[in-house]
Enzyme design. Structure first.
Site: not given
Ligand code: AMP
Length: 395
Positions: A35, A197, A376
């Site tokens: 940063r 998610k 964010g």
């Molecule tokens: P996000 O913060 O929503 O971008 O999610 C990122 C996280 O999703 C990472 O820590 C990954 O380990 C997790 N992730 C990706 N693919 C999978 C999966 N198939 N099952 C569980 N977690 C996952």
């Protein structure tokens, strides 16, 4: 868009909101200087013009004045990176600070104490913002990481600089990059959304459906779609209450002519562990007791094919649990495909959370067009929201 290049800073004092919210170790040493390095071009341009810089930032989440969150800890690091000795004042408003700012000469830098020692900062307090405004002639916002917050130093202060406010080069670059994806994009445009998610990315999906030609949905969120379509996903991560929404998204995409690509196969594991037993399986037929933790080889080939045809690429979220070596291949292959397409002339933007970590970890940062610096803030831009810190300069 007014940037620092529209001003001559000779004999001017620039009040710059930077994002120096850097991680410190137990000895108060900066462990990641990204940063600070990112703010360097803005600071140097102002100094080279013959101006001086008053840098203001927050650090961490202090409750009132707390020495462990003092910006004095980073003075030496900033001095080293910018190559100019940085002065420090142990407050950010008031007569001592005003005097320190006033006596600043051409080519000098003054770093103020942590803005969040005052709760007025986060509250967007007008009087506090006015006190800050007394310190400089021109207000420069270069803190993308906090541009989605209507805080005193990121937004409210701008109203005291009518005609004398602009974006720093980092913030300008972030805005230009998102415009290259959403506004002046070369087609076909492909977005890759991964991560865990559907619920955390739903607003992003809804916003980008109007802007992309291809949407690759991978990672944990793909299983909600597969289950909604009638597939058997074993023990894979799934948001059952979002299945209907997943079907609606697919319908909307079809209506808008967006081609959605879901994984066709996965690396299935018998435990959420790097030591798990694994097998490649069809994503529609994952056995009970097994969970999909990475994209499989057929999916990777299919995704790479789509990316190779793309002229504009947006990547947010990993395709698997990349933190574990056994489940990182899908994310690495995706990064390779994006790097290859970029080398062929595509514009690629990586932003918003874990994909940035993945890109850095696997060495793709220099092989994509731009890696966003604000998790964010970038997510909110992808959601189509206007950010108060940006609006305050534009208006
Ligand atoms: P996000 O913060 O929503 O971008 O999610 C990122 C996280 O999703 C990472 O820590 C990954 O380990 C997790 N992730 C990706 N693919 C999978 C999966 N198939 N099952 C569980 N977690 C996952």
């Amino acid at each position: 868009m007014t940037t620092i290049n529209d001003f001559d800073f000779k004999d001017k004092k620039a009040l710059i909101r930077v994002d120096f919210n850097v991680p410190l170790d137990e000895h108060f040493q900066v462990t990641d200087t990204t940063r600070i390095v990112s703010a360097k071009p803005t600071i140097l341009k102002i100094l080279e013009d013959g101006g001086s810089c008053i840098l203001m930032s927050h650090l961490g989440r202090p409750k009132g004045v707390s020495p462990e969150f003092s910006l004095k800890h980073i003075v030496d690091t900033v001095t080293e990176i910018i190559g100019v000795s940085v002065k420090f004042v142990d407050d950010c408003v008031g007569s001592t600070v005003e005097e320190a700012a006033r006596s600043l000469e051409q080519g000098e830098i003054l770093l103020l104490e942590n803005l969040r020692f005052y709760e007025e900062e986060k509250n967007g307090d007008l009087e506090f913002a006015q006190q800050l405004s007394k310190l400089g002639d021109i207000y420069v916002n270069d803190a993308f990481g906090t541009a989605h917050r209507a805080h005193a130093s990121t937004t409210i202060v701008a109203q005291f600089f009518e005609g004398n406010k602009c974006f720093g080069s980092l913030l300008a670059k972030e805005i230009e990059s998102i415009n290259k994806v959403f506004k002046d994009s070369k087609k076909p445009v492909t977005a890759i959304l991964g991560g865990s998610k559907v619920s955390s990315k739903i607003t992003v999906i809804e916003n980008i459906l109007d802007k992309v030609d291809h949407l690759i949905i991978g990672g944990g969120m793909s299983f909600t779609f597969i289950k909604a379509q009638g597939g058997r996903i074993g023990d894979s991560i799934c948001e059952d209450d979002k299945q209907e929404l997943a079907l609606e998204i697919l319908k909307k995409a079809e209506e808008k002519g967006v081609k959605v690509h879901l994984p066709v196969d996965v690396v299935a594991a018998d435990a959420f562990s790097n030591d798990a037993n694994t097998q490649f399986v069809d994503i529609q037929h994952i056995p009970d007791g097994w969970q999909g933790l990475d994209a499989g080889p057929k999916s990777n080939v299919g995704f790479s094919f789509v990316i190779a045809q793309s002229k504009t690429i947006l990547w947010n979220g990993p395709l698997g649990v990349f933190e574990m070596k056994k489940f990182a291949k899908g994310t690495i292959e995706l990064g390779n495909a994006i790097a290859d397409a970029t080398a062929e002339g595509a514009f690629s933007l990586v932003g918003g959370g874990d994909s940035v970590a993945a890109v850095k970890q696997f060495g793709f940062a220099d092989k994509v067009s731009y890696v966003s610096t604000g998790g964010g803030a970038m997510l909110e831009m992808l959601e189509g929201k206007s950010l108060p810190g940006i609006e305050a300069i534009l208006n």
